[in-house]
Design a protein around this motif. Sequence first.
Motif, PDB file in Angstrom:
ATOM      1  N   GLY A   1      42.115  45.599  40.981  1.00 15.03           N
ATOM      2  CA  GLY A   1      43.172  44.893  41.690  1.00 15.03           C
ATOM      3  C   GLY A   1      43.287  43.418  41.395  1.00 15.03           C
ATOM      4  O   GLY A   1      44.148  42.746  41.965  1.00 15.03           O
ATOM      5  N   GLU A   2      42.448  42.879  40.542  1.00 13.30           N
ATOM      6  CA  GLU A   2      42.540  41.454  40.211  1.00 13.30           C
ATOM      7  C   GLU A   2      43.685  41.249  39.231  1.00 13.30           C
ATOM      8  O   GLU A   2      43.759  41.907  38.212  1.00 13.30           O
ATOM      9  N   ARG A   3      44.598  40.336  39.560  1.00 16.39           N
ATOM     10  CA  ARG A   3      45.759  40.113  38.705  1.00 16.39           C
ATOM     11  C   ARG A   3      45.852  38.680  38.181  1.00 16.39           C
ATOM     12  O   ARG A   3      46.682  38.401  37.330  1.00 16.39           O
ATOM     13  N   ARG A   4      45.014  37.769  38.672  1.00 18.75           N
ATOM     14  CA  ARG A   4      45.077  36.378  38.207  1.00 18.75           C
ATOM     15  C   ARG A   4      44.464  36.279  36.814  1.00 18.75           C
ATOM     16  O   ARG A   4      43.307  36.609  36.611  1.00 18.75           O
ATOM     17  N   LYS A   5      45.264  35.804  35.860  1.00 21.44           N
ATOM     18  CA  LYS A   5      44.818  35.738  34.465  1.00 21.44           C
ATOM     19  C   LYS A   5      43.622  34.815  34.295  1.00 21.44           C
ATOM     20  O   LYS A   5      42.723  35.084  33.493  1.00 21.44           O
ATOM     21  N   LYS A   6      43.605  33.746  35.054  1.00 21.59           N
ATOM     22  CA  LYS A   6      42.490  32.799  34.966  1.00 21.59           C
ATOM     23  C   LYS A   6      41.175  33.495  35.338  1.00 21.59           C
ATOM     24  O   LYS A   6      40.146  33.297  34.679  1.00 21.59           O
ATOM     25  N   VAL A   7      41.195  34.311  36.361  1.00 21.17           N
ATOM     26  CA  VAL A   7      39.989  35.037  36.789  1.00 21.17           C
ATOM     27  C   VAL A   7      39.669  36.150  35.805  1.00 21.17           C
ATOM     28  O   VAL A   7      38.503  36.347  35.433  1.00 21.17           O
ATOM     29  N   LEU A   8      40.693  36.905  35.373  1.00 19.95           N
ATOM     30  CA  LEU A   8      40.461  38.012  34.449  1.00 19.95           C
ATOM     31  C   LEU A   8      39.788  37.546  33.164  1.00 19.95           C
ATOM     32  O   LEU A   8      38.785  38.113  32.730  1.00 19.95           O
TER      33      LEU A   8
ATOM     34  N   PHE B   1      38.226  44.844  35.958  1.00 20.76           N
ATOM     35  CA  PHE B   1      38.707  43.928  36.996  1.00 20.76           C
ATOM     36  C   PHE B   1      40.165  44.214  37.336  1.00 20.76           C
ATOM     37  O   PHE B   1      40.570  44.166  38.490  1.00 20.76           O
ATOM     38  N   TYR B   2      40.960  44.524  36.314  1.00 18.59           N
ATOM     39  CA  TYR B   2      42.382  44.824  36.530  1.00 18.59           C
ATOM     40  C   TYR B   2      42.532  46.102  37.359  1.00 18.59           C
ATOM     41  O   TYR B   2      43.352  46.157  38.273  1.00 18.59           O
TER      42      TYR B   2
ATOM     43  N   ALA C   1      36.269  35.513  33.827  1.00 16.51           N
ATOM     44  CA  ALA C   1      35.102  36.279  34.259  1.00 16.51           C
ATOM     45  C   ALA C   1      34.643  37.273  33.197  1.00 16.51           C
ATOM     46  O   ALA C   1      33.537  37.791  33.290  1.00 16.51           O
ATOM     47  N   SER C   2      35.462  37.534  32.195  1.00 13.63           N
ATOM     48  CA  SER C   2      35.056  38.533  31.208  1.00 13.63           C
ATOM     49  C   SER C   2      34.542  37.894  29.917  1.00 13.63           C
ATOM     50  O   SER C   2      33.378  38.082  29.556  1.00 13.63           O
TER      51      SER C   2
END
Length: 166
Positions: A127-134, A123-124, A137-138
Amino acid sequence: MSDSPTNSFFSKENLLSRDRVGAMIFLIVCLCYGYQTSQIPLFPGDEYEPFTARTLPTLLTFAGIALALILLVTGQPDTQSGAVMDFNWKLLGGFLALMALYGVGLTYLGFVIATSLFLLAGFYLLGERRKKVLFGASFPFVLGFFLLLTEGLDIYLEPGIIFTLW
């Protein structure tokens, strides 16, 4: 109707489009996979059963071959298909390295940690940088999938070498 090479169905532009080349590669992979499925050993008496170890792989092979043939027939030239003409080789290299690390990490870290870190890094890279999403979602997804496999389907997953040393 003109007979110029760009308008012909058998022109180089039409036959060597990304759609058709990808479909040919996918067809070759499906045919090799289909051959491998025929090599799956069966228990004695399984040849009379409606569902064996070969059933789902064989169905997957037929589905893949059908989809590849459909794409071969319906493939458009790159100018009409909207294919992305530039390619991010750096991102591809990053994912190939990440997959190699995942294969090694799976052995040492186990399914839960290695897969969670793989998804987090993937995800990183995308381009995903929001920690909540990272993290959201994992780790929860992998834990849920792990519980489904181990508790629901009773499938054994290797815990990892570092956890078996203790």
